[in-house]
Enzyme design. Structure first.
Site, PDB file in Angstrom:
ATOM      1  N   HIS A 183      66.201  79.074 -87.532  1.00  0.00           N
ATOM      2  CA  HIS A 183      66.217  80.266 -88.383  1.00  0.00           C
ATOM      3  C   HIS A 183      67.614  80.381 -89.006  1.00  0.00           C
ATOM      4  O   HIS A 183      68.580  79.842 -88.451  1.00  0.00           O
ATOM      5  CB  HIS A 183      66.000  81.543 -87.542  1.00  0.00           C
ATOM      6  CG  HIS A 183      64.577  81.844 -87.210  1.00  0.00           C
ATOM      7  ND1 HIS A 183      64.152  82.118 -85.935  1.00  0.00           N
ATOM      8  CD2 HIS A 183      63.473  81.968 -87.993  1.00  0.00           C
ATOM      9  CE1 HIS A 183      62.851  82.391 -85.943  1.00  0.00           C
ATOM     10  NE2 HIS A 183      62.403  82.303 -87.176  1.00  0.00           N
TER      11      HIS A 183
ATOM     12  N   CYS B 163      67.588  87.921 -81.944  1.00  0.00           N
ATOM     13  CA  CYS B 163      66.108  87.932 -81.949  1.00  0.00           C
ATOM     14  C   CYS B 163      65.508  89.037 -81.081  1.00  0.00           C
ATOM     15  O   CYS B 163      64.371  89.450 -81.309  1.00  0.00           O
ATOM     16  CB  CYS B 163      65.546  86.621 -81.424  1.00  0.00           C
ATOM     17  SG  CYS B 163      66.507  85.175 -81.770  1.00  0.00           S
TER      18      CYS B 163
HETATM   19  C1  CIR Z   1      59.556  81.283 -81.570  1.00  0.00           C
HETATM   20  O1  CIR Z   1      59.438  80.060 -81.625  1.00  0.00           O
HETATM   21  O2  CIR Z   1      59.112  82.004 -82.455  1.00  0.00           O
HETATM   22  C2  CIR Z   1      60.256  81.897 -80.372  1.00  0.00           C
HETATM   23  N1  CIR Z   1      60.069  81.071 -79.218  1.00  0.00           N
HETATM   24  C3  CIR Z   1      61.729  82.087 -80.644  1.00  0.00           C
HETATM   25  C4  CIR Z   1      62.001  83.044 -81.754  1.00  0.00           C
HETATM   26  C5  CIR Z   1      63.442  83.290 -81.946  1.00  0.00           C
HETATM   27  N2  CIR Z   1      63.662  84.252 -82.957  1.00  0.00           N
HETATM   28  C6  CIR Z   1      64.703  84.251 -83.774  1.00  0.00           C
HETATM   29  O3  CIR Z   1      65.509  83.317 -83.785  1.00  0.00           O
HETATM   30  N3  CIR Z   1      64.789  85.249 -84.639  1.00  0.00           N
END
Ligand code: CIR
Length: 253
Positions: free
Chosen positions: A161, A248
């Site tokens: 991201h 996140c």
């Molecule tokens: C995913 O793959 O969506 C989650 N395991 C991790 C999301 C992390 N979110 C972020 O970096 N904003």
């Protein structure tokens, strides 16, 4: 100054969520301890924390940042790019209705994860990633512009991201790693440069007078202190195992 933060307790299903890392299976007990410490750190920064209960149906839903983007004036309900996560947006909208009356939406075929949006005052950077496509990024840019903000779309080369590799620390200063160290879109900022070995610490969050950083990155801590920034360090191992970082885990507004 932020007044409110929304977080969501991870459910037991977290251990079956999405990941690209090879750091092993998360330990649920330790994960909960780390989440409790995260909430305590936020409270120490002076914000009111709204904690949502876990939902086993959505293993990754503790990463609330991806389902919405919040500003002082309005909320944007995103359209998360991973199919198993897309339904998270419905619960987040219900909760945000307690705080907001003005909503915008990212609609299919556009997709966008909040982790791909970095706000710097009245400007947004929107990353195009595995989760956010150009249509979603353009929709976001249009919404931002109708609301009197400006926006830049940034094509990611490597990061998962956008905010995996960059954070805004106030005072025209960013923490930047990897592809953002010499990226032309960010060359007007003062930079806290994060080397590849410490890349995980580029995902830090400035919450009022503190910067919350992951534990174990002494060089990042030192560089922030050099700039007069107070830090709080948190153990994040069980979130890192599933590609998650500090930003996140909350919506801050
Ligand atoms: C995913 O793959 O969506 C989650 N395991 C991790 C999301 C992390 N979110 C972020 O970096 N904003």
């Amino acid at each position: 100054m932020y007044k409110n933060v929304i977080v969501k307790k991870p459910g037991k299903s977290y251990v079956n969520g999405l990941t690209t890392s090879d750091l092993g299976k998360p330990d649920y007990g330790r994960l909960l301890e780390q989440h409790v410490a995260y909430v305590e750190a936020l409270k120490a920064c002076g914000v009111e924390v709204t904690q949502l209960p876990e939902s086993e149906e959505f293993p990754d839903s503790t990463f609330v940042e991806d389902a919405a983007v919040v500003t002082p004036e309005f909320a944007i309900i995103t359209n998360p790019g991973a199919e198993s996560r897309n339904g998270e947006k419905e619960e987040i909208e219900v909760v945000l209705k307690q705080f907001y009356s003005k909503f915008h939406y990212i609609n299919s075929p556009g997709t966008l994860d909040g982790g791909d949006v970095l706000q710097v005052d009245k400007h947004f950077y929107i990353g195009i990633s595995e989760r956010t496509n150009r249509d979603g990024a353009e929709q976001f840019k249009n919404i931002a512009e109708t609301e009197g903000y400006t926006a830049t779309i940034v094509e990611l080369q490597e990061f998962f991201h956008l905010k995996t590799g960059i954070a805004y620390l106030g005072n025209n200063t960013i923490a930047a790693a990897g592809e953002f160290l010499n990226h032309p879109d960010f060359d007007t900022y003062e930079k806290v440069e994060i080397p590849d070995t410490d890349e995980y610490s580029a995902n830090c969050i400035k919450v009022n007078d503190h910067v919350i950083i992951p534990k174990g990155f002494d060089e990042t801590k030192r560089k922030l202190a050099e700039r007069g920034l107070k830090t709080i360090e948190l153990e994040m191992s069980e979130f890192q195992k599933h590609d998650g970082g500090l930003s996140c885990l909350s919506l801050r507004f």
